[in-house]
Design a protein around this motif. Structure first.
Motif, PDB file in Angstrom:
ATOM      1  N   LEU A 134       1.103  12.773  -8.565  1.00 16.25           N
ATOM      2  CA  LEU A 134      -0.250  13.416  -8.619  1.00 16.25           C
ATOM      3  C   LEU A 134      -0.633  14.224  -7.301  1.00 16.25           C
ATOM      4  O   LEU A 134      -1.661  14.630  -7.207  1.00 16.25           O
ATOM      5  CB  LEU A 134      -1.142  12.221  -8.791  1.00 16.25           C
ATOM      6  N   CYS A 135       0.528  14.565  -6.548  1.00 13.36           N
ATOM      7  CA  CYS A 135       0.260  15.239  -5.328  1.00 13.36           C
ATOM      8  C   CYS A 135      -0.648  16.583  -5.471  1.00 13.36           C
ATOM      9  O   CYS A 135      -1.324  16.995  -4.696  1.00 13.36           O
ATOM     10  CB  CYS A 135       1.591  15.541  -4.582  1.00 13.36           C
ATOM     11  N   ASN A 136      -0.270  17.215  -6.547  1.00 13.24           N
ATOM     12  CA  ASN A 136      -0.945  18.424  -6.947  1.00 13.24           C
ATOM     13  C   ASN A 136      -2.759  18.662  -7.091  1.00 13.24           C
ATOM     14  O   ASN A 136      -3.392  19.282  -7.039  1.00 13.24           O
ATOM     15  CB  ASN A 136      -0.600  19.356  -8.121  1.00 13.24           C
ATOM     16  N   LEU A 137      -3.109  17.163  -7.445  1.00 12.44           N
ATOM     17  CA  LEU A 137      -4.488  17.034  -7.737  1.00 12.44           C
ATOM     18  C   LEU A 137      -5.336  16.807  -6.294  1.00 12.44           C
ATOM     19  O   LEU A 137      -6.535  16.964  -6.461  1.00 12.44           O
ATOM     20  CB  LEU A 137      -4.618  15.799  -8.621  1.00 12.44           C
ATOM     21  N   ASN A 138      -4.514  16.340  -5.433  1.00 10.75           N
ATOM     22  CA  ASN A 138      -5.189  16.243  -3.898  1.00 10.75           C
ATOM     23  C   ASN A 138      -6.099  15.232  -3.908  1.00 10.75           C
ATOM     24  O   ASN A 138      -7.247  15.478  -3.527  1.00 10.75           O
ATOM     25  CB  ASN A 138      -5.640  17.698  -3.389  1.00 10.75           C
ATOM     26  N   ILE A 139      -5.821  14.149  -4.426  1.00 11.82           N
ATOM     27  CA  ILE A 139      -6.859  13.046  -4.756  1.00 11.82           C
ATOM     28  C   ILE A 139      -7.102  12.303  -3.280  1.00 11.82           C
ATOM     29  O   ILE A 139      -6.179  11.813  -2.757  1.00 11.82           O
ATOM     30  CB  ILE A 139      -6.594  11.982  -5.718  1.00 11.82           C
ATOM     31  N   PRO A 140      -8.398  12.271  -2.984  1.00 14.51           N
ATOM     32  CA  PRO A 140      -8.709  11.496  -1.719  1.00 14.51           C
ATOM     33  C   PRO A 140      -8.619  10.050  -1.840  1.00 14.51           C
ATOM     34  O   PRO A 140      -9.003   9.294  -2.984  1.00 14.51           O
ATOM     35  CB  PRO A 140     -10.299  11.856  -1.398  1.00 14.51           C
ATOM     36  N   LEU A 141      -7.689   9.296  -0.929  1.00 10.96           N
ATOM     37  CA  LEU A 141      -7.510   7.874  -1.305  1.00 10.96           C
ATOM     38  C   LEU A 141      -8.059   7.065  -0.213  1.00 10.96           C
ATOM     39  O   LEU A 141      -8.600   7.419   0.879  1.00 10.96           O
ATOM     40  CB  LEU A 141      -5.830   7.649  -0.857  1.00 10.96           C
ATOM     41  N   VAL A 142      -8.653   5.997  -0.897  1.00 12.69           N
ATOM     42  CA  VAL A 142      -9.338   4.642  -0.201  1.00 12.69           C
ATOM     43  C   VAL A 142      -8.444   3.409  -0.293  1.00 12.69           C
ATOM     44  O   VAL A 142      -8.041   3.236  -1.106  1.00 12.69           O
ATOM     45  CB  VAL A 142     -10.667   4.282  -0.516  1.00 12.69           C
ATOM     46  N   VAL A 143      -8.355   2.921   1.052  1.00 12.71           N
ATOM     47  CA  VAL A 143      -7.536   1.728   1.024  1.00 12.71           C
ATOM     48  C   VAL A 143      -8.332   0.517   2.267  1.00 12.71           C
ATOM     49  O   VAL A 143      -8.543   1.074   3.262  1.00 12.71           O
ATOM     50  CB  VAL A 143      -6.289   1.810   1.588  1.00 12.71           C
ATOM     51  N   TYR A 144      -8.541  -0.594   1.841  1.00 12.75           N
ATOM     52  CA  TYR A 144      -8.957  -1.712   2.665  1.00 12.75           C
ATOM     53  C   TYR A 144      -8.271  -2.899   2.143  1.00 12.75           C
ATOM     54  O   TYR A 144      -8.973  -3.620   1.285  1.00 12.75           O
ATOM     55  CB  TYR A 144     -10.368  -1.753   2.663  1.00 12.75           C
ATOM     56  N   PRO A 145      -7.245  -3.073   2.820  1.00 11.83           N
ATOM     57  CA  PRO A 145      -6.407  -4.516   2.518  1.00 11.83           C
ATOM     58  C   PRO A 145      -7.019  -5.707   3.189  1.00 11.83           C
ATOM     59  O   PRO A 145      -7.425  -5.557   3.976  1.00 11.83           O
ATOM     60  CB  PRO A 145      -5.003  -3.895   2.919  1.00 11.83           C
ATOM     61  N   ASN A 146      -6.204  -6.688   2.490  1.00 14.48           N
ATOM     62  CA  ASN A 146      -6.500  -8.237   3.321  1.00 14.48           C
ATOM     63  C   ASN A 146      -5.385  -8.125   4.481  1.00 14.48           C
ATOM     64  O   ASN A 146      -4.883  -7.104   4.650  1.00 14.48           O
ATOM     65  CB  ASN A 146      -5.852  -9.295   2.295  1.00 14.48           C
TER      66      ASN A 146
ATOM     67  N   LEU B  35      -3.026  -4.454  10.959  1.00 19.31           N
ATOM     68  CA  LEU B  35      -3.365  -3.543  10.073  1.00 19.31           C
ATOM     69  C   LEU B  35      -3.208  -2.059  10.744  1.00 19.31           C
ATOM     70  O   LEU B  35      -2.849  -1.048  10.204  1.00 19.31           O
ATOM     71  CB  LEU B  35      -4.656  -3.608   9.695  1.00 19.31           C
ATOM     72  N   GLU B  36      -3.463  -2.202  12.039  1.00 13.33           N
ATOM     73  CA  GLU B  36      -3.654  -0.626  12.721  1.00 13.33           C
ATOM     74  C   GLU B  36      -2.349  -0.134  12.982  1.00 13.33           C
ATOM     75  O   GLU B  36      -1.914   1.121  12.834  1.00 13.33           O
ATOM     76  CB  GLU B  36      -4.226  -0.759  14.240  1.00 13.33           C
ATOM     77  N   ASP B  37      -1.237  -0.913  12.560  1.00 13.82           N
ATOM     78  CA  ASP B  37       0.062  -0.324  12.777  1.00 13.82           C
ATOM     79  C   ASP B  37       0.506   0.320  11.256  1.00 13.82           C
ATOM     80  O   ASP B  37       1.583   1.035  11.407  1.00 13.82           O
ATOM     81  CB  ASP B  37       1.054  -1.555  12.890  1.00 13.82           C
ATOM     82  N   TYR B  38      -0.171   0.063  10.227  1.00 14.02           N
ATOM     83  CA  TYR B  38      -0.016   0.819   8.989  1.00 14.02           C
ATOM     84  C   TYR B  38      -0.772   2.214   9.019  1.00 14.02           C
ATOM     85  O   TYR B  38      -0.558   2.923   8.123  1.00 14.02           O
ATOM     86  CB  TYR B  38      -0.317   0.034   7.873  1.00 14.02           C
ATOM     87  N   VAL B  39      -1.958   2.439   9.758  1.00 15.44           N
ATOM     88  CA  VAL B  39      -2.818   3.526   9.475  1.00 15.44           C
ATOM     89  C   VAL B  39      -1.994   4.684   9.529  1.00 15.44           C
ATOM     90  O   VAL B  39      -2.265   5.683   8.531  1.00 15.44           O
ATOM     91  CB  VAL B  39      -3.775   3.375  10.499  1.00 15.44           C
TER      92      VAL B  39
ATOM     93  N   ARG C  89      -7.849   8.712   3.443  1.00 19.33           N
ATOM     94  CA  ARG C  89      -8.843   9.074   3.908  1.00 19.33           C
ATOM     95  C   ARG C  89     -10.018   8.308   4.425  1.00 19.33           C
ATOM     96  O   ARG C  89     -11.022   8.536   5.203  1.00 19.33           O
ATOM     97  CB  ARG C  89      -9.427  10.522   3.486  1.00 19.33           C
ATOM     98  N   PHE C  90     -10.031   7.000   3.899  1.00 22.46           N
ATOM     99  CA  PHE C  90     -11.115   6.090   3.784  1.00 22.46           C
ATOM    100  C   PHE C  90     -10.223   4.690   4.100  1.00 22.46           C
ATOM    101  O   PHE C  90      -9.481   4.344   3.219  1.00 22.46           O
ATOM    102  CB  PHE C  90     -11.912   5.876   2.788  1.00 22.46           C
ATOM    103  N   ILE C  91     -10.434   4.126   5.483  1.00 22.45           N
ATOM    104  CA  ILE C  91      -9.641   2.923   5.611  1.00 22.45           C
ATOM    105  C   ILE C  91     -10.407   1.933   6.341  1.00 22.45           C
ATOM    106  O   ILE C  91     -11.241   2.269   7.200  1.00 22.45           O
ATOM    107  CB  ILE C  91      -8.412   3.257   6.622  1.00 22.45           C
ATOM    108  N   GLY C  92     -10.114   0.749   5.639  1.00 22.25           N
ATOM    109  CA  GLY C  92     -11.080  -0.481   6.588  1.00 22.25           C
ATOM    110  C   GLY C  92     -10.225  -1.915   6.098  1.00 22.25           C
ATOM    111  O   GLY C  92      -8.847  -2.025   5.879  1.00 22.25           O
ATOM    112  N   GLY C  93     -10.805  -2.888   6.003  1.00 18.74           N
ATOM    113  CA  GLY C  93     -10.305  -4.392   5.803  1.00 18.74           C
ATOM    114  C   GLY C  93     -10.859  -4.966   4.732  1.00 18.74           C
ATOM    115  O   GLY C  93     -12.183  -4.752   4.345  1.00 18.74           O
TER     116      GLY C  93
ATOM    117  N   VAL D 101       0.913  -1.110  -0.060  1.00 21.90           N
ATOM    118  CA  VAL D 101      -0.070  -0.168   0.108  1.00 21.90           C
ATOM    119  C   VAL D 101       0.925   1.225  -0.112  1.00 21.90           C
ATOM    120  O   VAL D 101       0.672   2.185  -0.894  1.00 21.90           O
ATOM    121  CB  VAL D 101      -1.041   0.081   1.254  1.00 21.90           C
ATOM    122  N   SER D 102       1.788   1.300   0.791  1.00 22.45           N
ATOM    123  CA  SER D 102       2.555   2.611   1.023  1.00 22.45           C
ATOM    124  C   SER D 102       3.573   2.817  -0.169  1.00 22.45           C
ATOM    125  O   SER D 102       3.371   4.131  -0.652  1.00 22.45           O
ATOM    126  CB  SER D 102       3.533   2.405   2.040  1.00 22.45           C
ATOM    127  N   GLN D 103       3.955   1.966  -1.013  1.00 26.81           N
ATOM    128  CA  GLN D 103       4.674   2.039  -2.394  1.00 26.81           C
ATOM    129  C   GLN D 103       3.552   2.696  -3.339  1.00 26.81           C
ATOM    130  O   GLN D 103       3.851   3.664  -3.946  1.00 26.81           O
ATOM    131  CB  GLN D 103       5.188   0.678  -2.867  1.00 26.81           C
TER     132      GLN D 103
END
Length: 321
Positions: free
Chosen positions: A250-262, A282-286, A295-299, A239-241
């Motif tokens: 793409l930082c200038n676009l300020n795109i909100p990101l969602v992630v919910y990994p295994n 997973l909480e250690d990555y948050v 800005r949206f995180i789950g599993g 995820v971090s990579q």
């Protein structure tokens, strides 16, 4: 859903469902979608488990629900299959109503997003993890297949659509075009499935796919309808990579990101899921993901209500600028 807030999504639905039923889920051609018909009480309880754990968005149990799947594996006709998808959304409503009735001090009403899984999921051939069907079906076929499911979910009432676990840009772009042209006002996010820290399941670069969807929405002047773009059903270390590339390019676009990994566990046909003891929680990555724009995180797979509770606790402890 303000971009300066961390919103917690629910976890792996089939994983939580397994704790509420003794039925076999993995390997079933309908996966968790079978239980919408045979054990709706367990579906309601699974939603409620995530809400009690602190999830602010729950996803309907429609990832693998389709007209074709219900006709083939439950012997339902078209109308009954369509109605089953609608009634599945209602199960999420029942769970939310139960939660709110016991949490009268709840300030923000949890949201219900329809899980709109990939075309390949209903083929039951593993192609949802490769996206190879993009070479066999046209965008028109993809749109037609998704439209029926989206129609049913919207008729039943949802707060948005989670276009998730998408392995190829063609499918994502097709569904986004469908939403933008045929469903005015409907909000959605797009979550890709990636094979590693650089590319989607079909080999396309993640940053290129994100930019393409962003430009598609911008061109339609519908930026306010796009909740986020991101990834799910992925190993957490990647995820971090992936998000670092977004920030670098793409930082200038300020795109909100969602992630919910295994969870980080590994699945093989021979052994099933294994390696849980080697997984970093997973909480250690948050905190790191939030710094990279999440800005949206789950599993997703193999994450349960306990994991979501820990993610919620960690998210609440962070201060955003």
């Amino acid at each position: 859903m303000a971009s300066n807030k961390i919103t917690v999504i629910d976890g792996g639905f089939s994983t939580q469902l397994a704790s509420n039923t003794h039925g076999t889920i993995d390997g079933d051609p309908l996966w968790s979608a079978r239980f919408n018909a045979v054990n709706p009480e367990a579906v309601i309880q699974s939603h409620l488990d995530f809400l009690n754990a602190g999830a602010e968005i729950i996803l309907t149990n429609t990832y693998q629900a389709s007209i074709e799947g219900y006709q083939t594996y439950l012997n339902l006709d078209y109308t009954a299959s369509y109605e089953l998808i609608k009634s599945t959304v209602k199960l999420a409503h029942i769970a939310r109503d139960k939660f709110l009735s016991s949490h009268i001090d709840c300030v923000n009403k949890p949201l219900i997003f329809a899980s709109i899984g990939p075309y390949g999921a209903h083929l039951h051939d593993g192609s949802e993890y490769t996206g190879t069907y993009e070479r066999k079906v046209s965008p028109a076929v993809i749109k037609k297949w998704h439209k029926v499911r989206i129609d049913a979910c919207l008729e039943a009432g949802v707060d948005g659509l989670a276009i998730e676990t998408i392995p190829c840009l063609m499918e994502a772009s097709s569904v986004v075009d469908l939403i933008l042209t045929e469903y005015p006002g409907v909000r959605f996010w797009v979550s890709f499935q990636c094979k590693d820290g650089e590319v989607l399941a079909n080999g396309q670069r993640f940053t290129d796919a994100v930019l393409s969807i962003w430009n598609q929405v911008e061109a339609a002047k519908c930026r306010d309808r796009l909740v986020a773009i991101g990834i799910n059903c992925i190993q957490p270390p990647h995820v971090s990579q992936l998000f670092t590339e977004i920030q670098e390019n793409l930082c200038n676009l300020n795109i909100p990101l969602v992630v919910y990994p295994n969870s980080g566990e590994i699945y093989t046909v021979e052994e099933g899921w294994h390696g849980k003891n080697d997984c970093i929680p997973l909480e250690d990555y948050v905190e790191e993901w939030v710094k990279l724009g999440a800005r949206f995180i789950g599993g997703c797979c193999r994450t349960n209500a306990d994991d979501i509770k820990k993610i919620r606790t960690k998210a609440d402890s962070l201060k955003l600028n």
